[in-house]
Motif scaffolding. Structure first.
Motif: not given
Length: 521
Positions: A15-23, A93-99, A121-126, A135-141
């Motif tokens: 979160i401190s590093a503002r990683v775009p995607v945290i799975g 923004v945190v997404f819990v169990d999206p389909a 813009n220094m945002g993060s998705i969890v 993998s195409g999404l996870q490799r972004l973070g």
């Protein structure tokens, strides 16, 4: 450091590093959300916005739990996130169990575009999910894996539960009991641990014997296990005649199975390999151990794990061993293990990989799954399986001697005829059963019991009927003497005798070292 603390450390840095995607992979959403709230409520992040989306509640503020938008759809939440990432920095923004994030789907691609927007813009998705992320999404973070609670975490959960109920119901646990209970609940979720404790407390008191009862209650959580068969015990499975050395050894291992080993370099007992003559009590021993130790018994069917597709057998076997770790403490019974590990020269390499998996698990697993493996054809066992340190001990189960046969006859005479044999008759049956395996004695007395039932009682049998039945029984040692002698010769040289003295006297002319167990006082 527990897995929870490790995940919190990595999440905080991401979160401190503002990683775009945290799975975050986990089956425990509540623990994952607690982890996120700990990270989000750090004083240095008090000005940073955090929102959370779930299908049940829609989009809400993570800290205050207030509703952000009325649209509860995933699309609405993603549109809101896109607007925030465009207009402001440092939004999370945190997404819990999206389909539909497991593969290349429109939702996964939409989330990927959202991640790129957040990254600009220094945002993060969890993303919190119990499934793999495309993998195409996870490799972004970056990714995290929140495992099931470590025993130390479970201990704290149990302490909190006991503290909440102190003064309400009698609690007769001390710290060591709570520690043991936490070890027994290894493999369950935090919610399952609380549910099990609530079940115990519902009877009005928490007694010391409830520690072991937790292991039995935990077993009911896992009703359908891949690769493992739950074995229900019958009354006749509870006692084994003979095998005195093995039984004494098991009594000592039983104590160690329930000890708190946290402050030692010791690991829980790993298991025992029983080899020897067919019908002499190897399989029955697994059932007797489960009953004596009051632990659930699971049978790993080596034949059922083999599949026709590449990697299928190894995957099934790995899953079965993983489930054994999760249901522990338990007795894991592997009957005729040599059949599942046969074919070491198979060109496919499957047997070799399965052997490798099993040896690695025996060496590295720290769960309290006690393995009872049996083998008849000792010649086909891989040598690496017999090395000291894999199993705790290798026992040879030989044909019972006269004293063991006496004990077995008394056992089955009482089981099938509901009475003890007369001393003179018992001496006669011991002499007639020379060369009998335990199963031969059981079969003969079963026939006598069946005839007594049909005749209206034991008193209606001819006095000589039991003696005649034994005299007419042909044991395996006479049907196939060459094979039995070959098995016995192997056991004399390479294993510890399981019986009282069956191995004490070597066959005339035999030589070579034998392994001896010295039991401490």
């Amino acid at each position: 450091m527990s897995n929870y603390e490790d995940c919190l450390k990595h999440l905080d840095s991401y979160i401190s590093a503002r990683v775009p995607v945290i799975g975050m992979r986990t089956i425990e959403q509540e623990r994952a959300l607690r982890l996120l709230r700990e990270a989000a409520t750090q004083p240095r992040r008090s000005s940073l916005p955090f929102w959370i989306y779930t299908r049940a509640t829609g989009l809400r503020d993570l800290r205050t739990n207030t509703t952000v938008i009325d649209d509860r759809s995933l699309t609405g939440a993603m549109d809101f996130a896109a607007a925030q990432f465009t207009s402001r920095a440092n939004a999370t923004v945190v997404f819990v169990d999206p389909a539909d994030l497991e593969t290349d789907t429109p939702v996964a691609r939409h989330m990927s575009e959202l991640a790129r927007l957040a990254g600009n813009n220094m945002g993060s998705i969890v993303v919190i999910t119990d499934s793999p992320i495309w993998s195409g999404l996870q490799r972004l973070g970056m990714s995290l894996h929140l495992d099931l609670p470590h025993p130390e975490e479970t201990y704290e959960t149990l302490r909190a539960f006991l503290s909440d109920h102190e003064g309400i119901i009698p609690i007769r646990w001390d710290e060591s009991d709570t520690r043991r209970a936490a070890e027994f609940l290894r493999g369950v979720t935090e919610a399952e641990a609380v549910n099990l404790m609530a079940t115990v407390a519902a009877k009005g008191a928490i007694e010391q014997e409830d520690v072991l009862g937790l292991a039995q209650a935990k077993d009911r959580i896992f009703s359908d296990l891949t690769g493992l068969e739950r074995v229900q015990l019958k009354d006749e499975d509870y006692t084994v005649g003979g095998l005195t050395s093995l039984r004494e050894w098991l009594q000592r291992k039983h104590r160690l199975m329930h000890e708190d080993l946290r402050d030692t370099k010791l690991r829980p007992p790993r298991g025992v390999l029983l080899v020897g003559v067919p019908g002499c009590g190897k399989s029955l021993s697994a059932k007797a151990i489960a009953h004596e130790w009051q632990l659930p018994l699971y049978r790993l069917d080596m034949g059922s794990i083999h599949g026709k597709y590449l990697g299928e057998s190894e995957g099934r076997f790995r899953e079965a061993l993983g489930m054994a770790d999760r249901v522990a403490p338990c007795i894991l019974w592997i009957d005729e293990i040599e059949k599942g590990l046969a074919g070491r020269d198979d060109g496919s390499g499957v047997p070799q990989r399965i052997i490798g998996q099993f040896l690695f698990w025996l060496q590295e697993s720290d769960s309290r799954a006690f393995v009872v493996a049996t083998a008849n054809d000792v010649r086909s066992l891989p040598p690496e399986l017999l090395r000291k340190g894999r199993f705790d001990e290798l026992f040879f189960v030989d044909l019972p001697d006269s004293q063991d046969r006496r004990e077995i006859i008394e056992l089955y005479h009482g089981l099938y005829l509901k009475r003890r044999p007369e001393p003179e008759q018992l001496d006669r049956l011991v002499d007639l059963s020379e060369g009998f395996a335990g199963s031969d004695i059981a079969a003969a007395l079963h026939d006598v019991g069946a005839e007594a039932h049909l005749s209206g009682g034991v008193e209606n049998l001819k006095p000589s009927f039991i003696v005649d039945t034994f005299a007419n029984t042909v044991p395996l040692s006479r049907v196939n003497p060459e094979q039995i002698e070959e098995i016995r010769a192997w056991g004399r040289e390479r294993a510890v005798p399981a019986g009282r003295s069956a191995m004490a006297a070597a066959t005339p002319g035999s030589a070579g070292p034998r392994r001896i167990v010295f039991m401490e006082d």
